[in-house]
Design a protein around this motif. Structure first.
Motif, short mmCIF file in Angstrom:
data_model
loop_
_atom_site.label_atom_id
_atom_site.label_comp_id
_atom_site.label_asym_id
_atom_site.label_seq_id
_atom_site.Cartn_x
_atom_site.Cartn_y
_atom_site.Cartn_z
N MET A 103 59.91 11.26 72.18
CA MET A 103 60.03 12.85 72.32
C MET A 103 58.71 13.66 72.43
SD MET A 103 62.13 13.46 68.82
CE MET A 103 62.25 12.24 67.99
N ASP A 104 59.00 14.69 72.86
CA ASP A 104 57.98 15.58 73.35
C ASP A 104 57.27 16.18 72.18
OD1 ASP A 104 58.04 14.70 76.19
OD2 ASP A 104 59.22 16.33 76.85
N LEU A 105 56.10 16.51 72.18
CA LEU A 105 55.18 17.13 71.31
C LEU A 105 55.17 18.61 72.08
CD1 LEU A 105 53.72 17.40 68.57
CD2 LEU A 105 51.55 16.77 69.77
N LYS A 106 55.46 19.52 71.37
CA LYS A 106 55.35 21.12 72.02
C LYS A 106 54.51 21.93 71.19
CE LYS A 106 60.05 21.13 74.37
NZ LYS A 106 61.29 21.88 74.31
N MET A 107 53.68 22.52 71.92
CA MET A 107 52.77 23.65 71.28
C MET A 107 53.38 25.02 71.80
SD MET A 107 49.01 24.24 70.69
CE MET A 107 48.34 25.37 72.29
N TYR A 108 53.92 25.64 70.95
CA TYR A 108 54.33 27.03 71.19
C TYR A 108 53.07 28.00 71.00
CZ TYR A 108 59.39 26.19 71.47
OH TYR A 108 60.40 25.77 71.87
N MET A 109 52.47 28.47 72.27
CA MET A 109 51.40 29.36 72.24
C MET A 109 51.57 30.71 72.87
SD MET A 109 50.46 28.69 75.41
CE MET A 109 48.82 29.14 75.52
N THR A 110 50.52 31.41 72.93
CA THR A 110 50.75 32.77 74.00
C THR A 110 49.36 32.80 74.53
OG1 THR A 110 51.22 34.95 73.93
CG2 THR A 110 49.83 34.33 72.07
N THR A 111 49.67 33.53 75.85
CA THR A 111 48.44 33.82 76.77
C THR A 111 48.00 35.14 76.70
OG1 THR A 111 49.83 33.96 78.60
CG2 THR A 111 48.60 31.86 78.26
N VAL A 112 48.88 35.69 75.98
CA VAL A 112 48.79 37.40 75.76
C VAL A 112 48.60 37.89 74.45
CG1 VAL A 112 49.58 39.72 76.42
CG2 VAL A 112 50.11 37.87 77.83
N THR A 113 47.37 37.95 73.90
CA THR A 113 47.21 38.27 72.50
C THR A 113 45.85 38.81 72.43
OG1 THR A 113 47.14 37.74 70.04
CG2 THR A 113 46.14 35.96 71.90
N SER A 114 45.59 39.95 71.35
CA SER A 114 44.40 40.63 71.14
C SER A 114 43.79 40.10 70.11
CB SER A 114 44.48 41.95 71.14
OG SER A 114 45.40 42.41 70.22
N SER A 115 44.62 39.03 69.55
CA SER A 115 44.10 38.44 68.02
C SER A 115 42.94 37.31 68.30
CB SER A 115 45.32 37.72 67.28
OG SER A 115 44.91 37.08 66.09
N ARG A 116 41.77 37.55 68.14
CA ARG A 116 40.80 36.49 67.91
C ARG A 116 41.42 35.22 67.06
NH1 ARG A 116 34.72 37.58 68.31
NH2 ARG A 116 34.76 38.99 69.90
N GLU A 117 41.88 35.50 65.91
CA GLU A 117 42.40 34.53 65.23
C GLU A 117 43.45 33.42 65.78
OE1 GLU A 117 44.05 33.45 60.67
OE2 GLU A 117 44.54 35.41 61.60
N THR A 118 44.31 34.19 66.47
CA THR A 118 45.39 33.36 67.17
C THR A 118 44.75 32.56 68.44
OG1 THR A 118 47.06 34.83 66.72
CG2 THR A 118 47.41 33.62 68.57
N LYS A 119 43.79 32.98 68.89
CA LYS A 119 43.10 32.63 70.13
C LYS A 119 42.30 31.53 70.00
CE LYS A 119 42.71 36.55 73.30
NZ LYS A 119 41.74 37.61 73.86
N SER A 120 41.72 31.57 68.65
CA SER A 120 40.68 30.40 67.88
C SER A 120 41.44 29.27 67.53
CB SER A 120 40.17 31.18 66.79
OG SER A 120 39.15 30.01 66.21
N GLN A 121 42.77 29.57 67.00
CA GLN A 121 43.84 28.67 66.28
C GLN A 121 44.23 27.79 67.41
OE1 GLN A 121 46.50 30.59 63.79
NE2 GLN A 121 44.95 30.63 62.14
N GLN A 122 44.59 28.57 68.64
CA GLN A 122 45.25 27.61 69.68
C GLN A 122 44.25 26.94 70.49
OE1 GLN A 122 48.50 31.07 71.02
NE2 GLN A 122 46.78 30.93 72.15
N ALA A 123 43.11 27.33 70.47
CA ALA A 123 42.08 26.53 71.31
C ALA A 123 41.67 25.39 70.25
CB ALA A 123 40.69 27.20 71.46
N GLU A 124 41.58 25.44 68.79
CA GLU A 124 41.19 24.47 68.04
C GLU A 124 42.38 23.35 68.10
OE1 GLU A 124 38.87 22.19 65.13
OE2 GLU A 124 38.60 23.54 66.98
N MET A 125 43.59 23.93 67.88
CA MET A 125 44.85 22.90 68.26
C MET A 125 44.82 22.23 69.51
SD MET A 125 48.81 23.86 67.39
CE MET A 125 48.67 24.35 65.68
#
Length: 92
Positions: free
Chosen positions: A1-23
């Motif tokens: 089974m494939d592991l999928k990470m749903y993310m976004t490249t369009v956000t102004s949220s530093r928190e979202t960007k940081s969480q995605q990078a850490e994940m």
């Protein structure tokens, strides 16, 4: 089974960007293969992520193993802190 990470490249949220990078860093470090699904390219992908997680207000990043919802950033961090990352990702 494939592991999928749903993310976004369009956000102004530093928190979202940081969480995605850490994940991504955690998944890369543990060597678990995964694919990213960018919800910003199609709003139907956001709807899909929310329906599959059963969370109508879910925001990225979110992890799925196939169609099984694993959790978001907090759930991943809890697994890391508890030493349960491999189990969390579906590896025994």
């Amino acid at each position: 089974m494939d592991l999928k990470m749903y993310m976004t490249t369009v956000t102004s949220s530093r928190e979202t960007k940081s969480q995605q990078a850490e994940m991504c860093r955690i998944l890369d470090t543990c060597g678990h293969p995964y694919v990213t699904v960018d919800i910003s390219v199609d709003k139907d992908l956001l709807t899909e992520m929310r329906e599959k997680s059963c969370k109508p207000n879910a925001v990225p990043p979110q992890l799925f193993l196939g169609d099984e919802y694993l959790g978001g950033f907090q759930e991943l961090m809890t697994a890391v802190e508890d030493g349960e990352l491999q189990k969390f990702l579906g590896k025994k």
